[in-house]
Design an enzyme around this catalytic site. Structure first.
Site, PDB file in Angstrom:
ATOM      1  N   ARG A  63       0.860  -1.190   0.000  1.00 24.58           N
ATOM      2  CA  ARG A  63       0.000   0.000   0.000  1.00 24.58           C
ATOM      3  C   ARG A  63       0.889   1.231   0.000  1.00 24.58           C
ATOM      4  NH1 ARG A  63       2.557   1.462   3.668  1.00 24.58           N
ATOM      5  NH2 ARG A  63       1.184   3.239   3.891  1.00 24.58           N
ATOM      6  N   GLY A  64       0.281   2.398  -0.096  1.00 22.52           N
ATOM      7  CA  GLY A  64       1.037   3.640  -0.267  1.00 22.52           C
ATOM      8  C   GLY A  64       1.051   3.968  -1.749  1.00 22.52           C
ATOM      9  N   ALA A  65       0.632   5.187  -2.078  1.00 28.28           N
ATOM     10  CA  ALA A  65       0.413   5.524  -3.487  1.00 28.28           C
ATOM     11  C   ALA A  65       1.625   5.230  -4.383  1.00 28.28           C
ATOM     12  CB  ALA A  65      -0.018   6.987  -3.600  1.00 28.28           C
ATOM     13  N   ARG A 106      -7.515  -0.338  -6.725  1.00 26.85           N
ATOM     14  CA  ARG A 106      -7.837   0.691  -5.724  1.00 26.85           C
ATOM     15  C   ARG A 106      -8.135   1.990  -6.460  1.00 26.85           C
ATOM     16  NH1 ARG A 106      -4.565   1.073  -0.447  1.00 26.85           N
ATOM     17  NH2 ARG A 106      -6.534   2.029   0.164  1.00 26.85           N
ATOM     18  N   GLN A 211      -1.811   1.365  10.298  1.00 27.28           N
ATOM     19  CA  GLN A 211      -0.547   1.525   9.564  1.00 27.28           C
ATOM     20  C   GLN A 211       0.463   2.361  10.348  1.00 27.28           C
ATOM     21  OE1 GLN A 211      -3.582   2.103   8.181  1.00 27.28           O
ATOM     22  NE2 GLN A 211      -3.684   1.284   6.102  1.00 27.28           N
ATOM     23  N   ASP A 252      -2.244  10.734  -1.509  1.00 26.74           N
ATOM     24  CA  ASP A 252      -2.643   9.730  -2.491  1.00 26.74           C
ATOM     25  C   ASP A 252      -3.067  10.363  -3.807  1.00 26.74           C
ATOM     26  OD1 ASP A 252      -3.042   8.412   0.291  1.00 26.74           O
ATOM     27  OD2 ASP A 252      -2.868   6.776  -1.150  1.00 26.74           O
ATOM     28  N   ASN A 262      -5.603  11.985   1.256  1.00 27.76           N
ATOM     29  CA  ASN A 262      -4.627  11.146   1.955  1.00 27.76           C
ATOM     30  C   ASN A 262      -5.410  10.286   2.939  1.00 27.76           C
ATOM     31  OD1 ASN A 262      -1.875  10.355   2.457  1.00 27.76           O
ATOM     32  ND2 ASN A 262      -1.973  11.440   4.398  1.00 27.76           N
ATOM     33  N   LYS A 263      -4.715   9.402   3.607  1.00 26.99           N
ATOM     34  CA  LYS A 263      -5.327   8.466   4.559  1.00 26.99           C
ATOM     35  C   LYS A 263      -6.341   9.151   5.464  1.00 26.99           C
ATOM     36  CE  LYS A 263      -4.766   4.964   5.176  1.00 26.99           C
ATOM     37  NZ  LYS A 263      -5.684   3.884   4.693  1.00 26.99           N
TER      38      LYS A 263
END
Lengths: 360, 360
Positions: A63-65, A106, A211, A252, A262-263
């Site tokens: 995960r993570g853009a 995603r 996370q 993101d 973002n998250k």
């Protein structure tokens, strides 16, 4: 001063890597450090098909853009490598089908579609299956190398925003586990550490998937950076306490006007930071900029499974079947963002990311 | 319209109760619904000594400022009942020692000290062990009955702040599990439900101990109120979405100027609510007002065990031994609070709780 920090600490498992026993790189497999098992266990997840890679992305094993972009590119290689002996029409059809399948893994991160577009464009003029596969692999490797270099550049660009012995708050994970390099926002702390600034970094747990607790705390320990974990609920008290010099987060997707997805939880930190006069910085590669959309209202927000909230690793924490709202991201309005740091520049308001810089 | 809602739903275990087979009530025991086991299991915890009650309060088997007050009062009865045959000097010494021991169980909620003060004052002029014990028990029962009546009154007083079919956000648990009645902030929703207003209530999980997920979701289900659980990180996006008509929270201590200590995370909600023009209401009995302190900076904030944050219901979620900051409460400045609703009145800014109303 050249700050040369390896993307993967010595002896550690890389976040994403293409592995092959052949000098051409084909056939091969994508290997991930399976992030769903951290911090208890550091284990390798090996994927040889598009469906396996897509599943790894959806389950957040990776995960993570920026990391998702690299994972998607290598996933495309995994998909088309079996068509290396096929004709151009067949390999082109495979390329399109696999890219479409990966693209929908995603919806919020723009980097995934961006990386797939680049790989498809790189293969456009190839006339054989073998050369197409080789072109996609070369492009995927270039995306990885560029992201690693971009992380290092973001860290250098952001350094003037930190002071010696400063204390910072970050959110979620934006380190080497989210990128192909030292990270975006987290990479700033890695760079500051290498530059002798001795940063101290607070991070929230980041429910539902933790996370912050699982990944960022792991990376802080891995890099020897002083860290402190807080429940997400304590961020307000922390920002009001006067102990935080600045907030650094990744992104993101960033709209043309600077609105930043973002998250989930990022927007709240930005709003509370503003109320307490704490600067709020976004650190992201230019691949995260989406010049196609004028503002954050056009960013699709992924909603995830209620079961992520009703339990943690199988331990139930709420009444069975209770209704849940579980958005994975939120949008921080541009007016709350002091700077957007990319590998090319430190942007300040008013933001206008109308045109993506050449070469990216 | 008289809205007569029982504090404990039919067939459910009461939050705190004094149980005895004797018509005088002595000897007896304090029984709690053990909140550490919810929502998986509803079990009774029976305490017959001060140390057992103190431990139950510290472990959060019973929590919530008004409920802790009632628990402390009955804990004092449990402590002194063995001195029923003793002389006045001996029973007075026991009363002081037990009160001191109970008082330090939790530092932030003012109700605990307030309830113990009342019980000690009620016994001041008694001349025998038996009459002292009887006076303390009578006072504890009165505190419980008054809190039940206060909850009902707070619900009635707050009703004009709600609309038909409105959607609200609350934090932590302020329901029957936190009081001796229908609750403070949560009691407003219970009252609104009884009044036919069909409220819908969002609540965060409230890490680290998940009182929102475990307790408030349980109470919403128990009362048949439409509810929705969110990760704490989603509160910002929810308040920015325009779906929330108002925020209602309880309080653990309110300073003279209206600054309010409540469960960690409350301040963040107030700040984000303000930024999004959502009214933020505090609902608490007058026993929560602390006229002794001018503002929130004088409220002691309890810091709890790091292990609460390093694991999630026994499953480790962060690297072993990672540093943690785990404050149990934060202070919401008065300027963010639209109203403070007590059993006596709906207060609006500027707040000045200089004198506690007579009779409390």
């Amino acid at each position: 001063v050249i700050l040369d920090v390896p993307a993967t600490p010595p002896g550690a498992i890389p976040t994403v890597a293409w592995r092959s026993d052949s000098p051409t790189g084909i056939p091969g497999a994508v290997e991930f450090l399976d992030q769903t098992a951290l911090p208890q266990e550091a284990r390798v997840l090996r994927c040889t098909t598009v469906e396996e890679v897509r599943d790894a992305i959806r389950r957040l094993a990776v995960r993570g853009a920026p990391a998702i972009g690299v994972a998607g590119a290598y996933g495309l290689v995994a998909g088309v490598q079996s068509a290396a002996d096929a004709g151009p029409a067949e390999v082109d059809a495979a390329l399109r089908a696999h890219a479409a399948r990966l693209r929908e893994a995603r919806p919020t991160a723009v980097n995934l579609g961006w990386a797939l577009d680049r790989c498809q464009a790189a293969a456009r003029h190839e006339r054989s299956g073998a050369s197409t596969v080789a072109a996609v692999l070369a492009q995927a490797r270039e995306i990885q190398a560029q992201d690693e270099a971009a992380c290092a550049a973001m860290g250098r660009n952001a350094l003037p925003l930190l002071r010696h012995g400063g204390t910072y708050l970050t959110h979620c994970n934006s380190g080497r586990l989210a990128t192909a390099g030292i990270g975006t926002a987290f990479g700033v702390f890695v760079t500051a550490m290498a530059a002798g600034l001795s940063p101290k970094v607070f991070v929230g747990e980041v429910r539902p998937l933790l996370q912050g607790a699982r990944l960022t705390a792991f990376e802080l320990a891995e890099r020897g950076i002083a860290g402190c974990l807080i429940p997400d609920t304590a961020a307000g008290a922390l920002l009001a306490s006067g102990r935080i010099d600045a907030v650094f987060v990744g992104a993101d997707r960033i709209a043309r006007n600077g609105d930043t997805a973002n998250k989930i939880g990022t927007y709240a930190l930005a709003e509370i930071a503003r109320a307490n006069c704490v600067p709020f910085h976004v650190v992201a590669p230019t691949s995260t900029l989406d010049a196609e959309i004028p503002d954050g209202s056009f960013i699709p927000i992924e909603e995830r499974d209620p079961r992520e909230v009703l339990a943690f690793r199988g331990v139930r924490s709420a009444p069975e079947g209770f209704p849940v709202w579980n958005p994975a991201f939120d949008v921080t309005p541009a007016h709350l963002i002091a700077t957007v740091v990319t590998e090319l520049a430190v942007h300040t308001p008013p933001y206008d990311f109308a045109r993506r810089p050449a070469g990216r």
